[in-house]
Scaffold this motif. Structure first.
Motif, PDB file in Angstrom:
ATOM      1  N   LEU A 283       0.656  -1.417   0.073  1.00 26.79           N
ATOM      2  CA  LEU A 283      -0.147  -0.034  -0.037  1.00 26.79           C
ATOM      3  C   LEU A 283       0.699   1.390   0.067  1.00 26.79           C
ATOM      4  O   LEU A 283       1.560   1.386   1.031  1.00 26.79           O
ATOM      5  N   LEU A 284       0.664   1.689  -1.074  1.00 25.65           N
ATOM      6  CA  LEU A 284       2.421   3.183  -0.393  1.00 25.65           C
ATOM      7  C   LEU A 284       1.473   4.578  -0.989  1.00 25.65           C
ATOM      8  O   LEU A 284       0.491   4.556  -1.500  1.00 25.65           O
ATOM      9  N   ILE A 285       1.914   5.025   0.170  1.00 27.52           N
ATOM     10  CA  ILE A 285       1.310   6.591  -0.002  1.00 27.52           C
ATOM     11  C   ILE A 285       2.726   7.688  -0.557  1.00 27.52           C
ATOM     12  O   ILE A 285       3.360   7.583  -0.355  1.00 27.52           O
ATOM     13  N   CYS A 286       1.996   8.153  -1.470  1.00 29.17           N
ATOM     14  CA  CYS A 286       3.515   9.406  -2.093  1.00 29.17           C
ATOM     15  C   CYS A 286       2.309  10.354  -1.842  1.00 29.17           C
ATOM     16  O   CYS A 286       1.243  10.777  -1.724  1.00 29.17           O
ATOM     17  N   ALA A 338      -3.529   9.842   5.341  1.00 29.59           N
ATOM     18  CA  ALA A 338      -3.565   9.128   4.171  1.00 29.59           C
ATOM     19  C   ALA A 338      -2.669   7.677   5.309  1.00 29.59           C
ATOM     20  O   ALA A 338      -3.034   6.579   5.098  1.00 29.59           O
ATOM     21  N   PHE A 339      -1.917   7.613   6.072  1.00 25.32           N
ATOM     22  CA  PHE A 339      -1.615   6.645   6.904  1.00 25.32           C
ATOM     23  C   PHE A 339      -2.828   6.269   7.826  1.00 25.32           C
ATOM     24  O   PHE A 339      -2.818   4.765   7.693  1.00 25.32           O
ATOM     25  N   PHE A 340      -3.708   6.693   8.069  1.00 23.35           N
ATOM     26  CA  PHE A 340      -4.858   5.960   9.113  1.00 23.35           C
ATOM     27  C   PHE A 340      -5.857   5.247   7.549  1.00 23.35           C
ATOM     28  O   PHE A 340      -5.813   4.324   7.711  1.00 23.35           O
ATOM     29  N   PHE A 341      -5.821   6.379   6.244  1.00 26.39           N
ATOM     30  CA  PHE A 341      -6.786   4.970   5.877  1.00 26.39           C
ATOM     31  C   PHE A 341      -5.871   3.968   4.692  1.00 26.39           C
ATOM     32  O   PHE A 341      -6.690   2.812   5.134  1.00 26.39           O
ATOM     33  N   ALA A 342      -4.445   3.695   4.518  1.00 24.82           N
ATOM     34  CA  ALA A 342      -4.006   2.632   4.377  1.00 24.82           C
ATOM     35  C   ALA A 342      -3.925   1.909   5.147  1.00 24.82           C
ATOM     36  O   ALA A 342      -4.224   0.928   5.095  1.00 24.82           O
ATOM     37  N   LEU A 343      -4.331   1.765   6.401  1.00 24.25           N
ATOM     38  CA  LEU A 343      -3.913   1.240   7.761  1.00 24.25           C
ATOM     39  C   LEU A 343      -5.334   0.493   7.426  1.00 24.25           C
ATOM     40  O   LEU A 343      -5.427  -0.542   8.493  1.00 24.25           O
ATOM     41  N   LYS A 347      -3.247  -5.575   5.679  1.00 29.86           N
ATOM     42  CA  LYS A 347      -3.754  -7.002   6.147  1.00 29.86           C
ATOM     43  C   LYS A 347      -2.886  -7.805   6.573  1.00 29.86           C
ATOM     44  O   LYS A 347      -1.861  -7.205   5.940  1.00 29.86           O
ATOM     45  N   SER A 348      -2.836  -8.218   7.571  1.00 27.06           N
ATOM     46  CA  SER A 348      -1.701  -9.233   7.545  1.00 27.06           C
ATOM     47  C   SER A 348      -0.760  -9.600   6.079  1.00 27.06           C
ATOM     48  O   SER A 348      -1.650  -9.815   5.266  1.00 27.06           O
ATOM     49  N   GLY A 349       0.675  -9.529   6.431  1.00 24.12           N
ATOM     50  CA  GLY A 349       1.381  -9.894   5.429  1.00 24.12           C
ATOM     51  C   GLY A 349       1.471  -8.630   3.956  1.00 24.12           C
ATOM     52  O   GLY A 349       2.359  -9.454   3.105  1.00 24.12           O
ATOM     53  N   GLU A 350       0.944  -7.813   4.737  1.00 25.41           N
ATOM     54  CA  GLU A 350       1.647  -6.414   3.487  1.00 25.41           C
ATOM     55  C   GLU A 350       1.985  -5.313   3.747  1.00 25.41           C
ATOM     56  O   GLU A 350       2.579  -5.218   5.290  1.00 25.41           O
ATOM     57  N   ALA A 351       2.151  -4.696   3.455  1.00 24.98           N
ATOM     58  CA  ALA A 351       3.177  -3.485   3.434  1.00 24.98           C
ATOM     59  C   ALA A 351       2.898  -2.132   3.732  1.00 24.98           C
ATOM     60  O   ALA A 351       2.432  -1.708   2.412  1.00 24.98           O
ATOM     61  N   ILE A 352       3.101  -0.877   4.145  1.00 23.83           N
ATOM     62  CA  ILE A 352       2.665  -0.086   4.255  1.00 23.83           C
ATOM     63  C   ILE A 352       3.578   1.067   3.584  1.00 23.83           C
ATOM     64  O   ILE A 352       4.843   0.638   4.183  1.00 23.83           O
TER      65      ILE A 352
END
Length: 381
Positions: A283-286, A338-343, A347-352
């Motif tokens: 999940l990319l924050i840019c 953006a951070f809390f929306f990504a959160l 899901k477990s096993g994914e990366a922010i």
């Protein structure tokens, strides 16, 4: 000689200090009305000025400087002023991405071989600031590692480098340059600063452009090793080296979700590099401030790696338009949102991953402040 310092940030003040040490007259000017421990102008005037010294943040093509050129007044930068004075063994390193890590690795390798490394320029204190206190430095085996931005190279012309290196070049700073070619030409200027033409190292992506240069390989470590070898350092190890903060920095894992801080990313290419290094759905924050860059390469570069793109800042809409047909895309108003929306999506096993691909000046003083804010958000979990 009467010198006008334009731009009274860290570099401008360092240039002034060196000139004052040489007992030259100094006057300053800054559009932000910054103060200085020497006389300043409230409005720009070239009367009685013998030389102009620009801070890197001041574009030498600014129209008001045309009047100075018409009067025949020399215009140089803080880096050029330092190069005229420096002497000794100086290594210049530039590139769009990886120049800081390469500089730090080179210092690490040199210290392993008993040499003293001084990190200056874009990575540490300005060259002129170092020169003010040069007489206080001890150790004859000292190597100066000078990390150079395109802005610093624009006005540099003195041959003072024992070795020069370009890590890579991709589109960047097109808010300052009229074209990618103009940005490239600023980077290529580092070659003209060499004392020995054969001491030119480039990353593998540039080896076809510079066939007579030393191919340093594709990583920061391999480029740093190639430079170290020119300095007589054969034994080099990564043991004990710490990756610098805000550069693809793993933070922690919470409820199976991994967090990476790559706030240093200020170009599309650097975000692609970060994405390719993480072996998890991302999940990319840019997003951030506008630099007139093209993000369409992301459409194919993110395939199979990026699950969701969450954009922010003035260039967020441009990023969203570039990828929205291929990826789940959302636009948010701030890094925190953006951070809390990504959160909420992760899901477990994914990366922010925070890898902005743009400058930070829409909401932060610099990329360090942006990265620190992201790290605080993660820490509070």
């Amino acid at each position: 000689m009467r010198n006008l310092i334009v731009g009274l940030g860290k570099s401008g003040l360092a240039a002034a200090a060196l000139l004052l040490k040489k007992q030259q007259e100094v006057v300053g000017y800054d559009e932000q009305k910054k103060g200085a421990p020497f006389p300043t102008m409230s409005t720009i005037s070239f009367e009685g000025i013998d030389r102009i010294v620009l801070s890197p943040g001041v574009d030498p093509r600014r129209p008001f400087l045309d009047s100075a050129r018409a009067l025949g007044i020399p215009i140089i930068g803080e880096t050029e002023l330092g190069l005229q004075e420096v002497g000794g063994t100086v290594i210049g390193i530039t590139g769009t991405n990886g120049k800081t890590t390469t500089s730090l690795l080179l210092a690490h390798f040199l210290r392993q071989n008993g040499k003293t490394a001084e990190l200056l320029g874009n990575i540490g204190k300005p060259l002129c600031q170092y020169l003010v206190h040069k007489g206080e430095q001890k150790g004859s085996d000292r190597v100066i590692i000078l990390e150079l931005s395109s802005f610093q190279l624009e006005t540099a012309e003195t041959k003072a480098l024992f070795c020069a290196a370009i890590t890579n070049v991709s589109p960047n700073h097109l808010d300052r340059y009229d074209s990618y070619a103009e940005y490239q030409n600023a980077k290529w200027r580092i070659r003209s600063l060499l004392l020995h033409e054969e001491h030119f190292v480039v990353g593998s992506s540039l080896s076809e452009l510079f066939p007579r240069a030393i191919d340093g390989g594709s990583s920061s470590a391999s480029i740093a090793r190639a430079i170290a070898k020119l300095l007589g350092c054969e034994a080099t190890s990564l043991e004990g080296f710490q990756t610098p903060e805000h550069r693809l920095e793993y933070l922690s894992t919470w409820r199976g979700i991994s967090f990476y801080n790559d706030s240093k990313s200020t170009s599309p290419a650097s975000t692609i590099y970060a994405v390719q290094k993480i072996q998890k759905p991302i999940l990319l924050i840019c997003g951030g401030s506008e630099k007139n860059l093209d993000y369409t390469l992301w459409k194919t570069a993110f395939k199979g790696m990026v699950k969701t793109v969450i954009t922010m800042g003035p260039c967020g809409k441009k990023m969203a338009r570039a990828v929205k047909r291929d990826y789940l895309t959302y636009e948010k108003s701030s890094l925190k949102e953006a951070f809390f929306f990504a959160l909420s999506l992760a899901k477990s096993g994914e990366a922010i991953l925070l890898s902005p691909g743009s400058a930070s000046f829409d909401a932060f003083k610099n990329f360090e402040e942006r990265g620190t804010h992201f790290k605080e958000l993660v820490r509070h979990l």
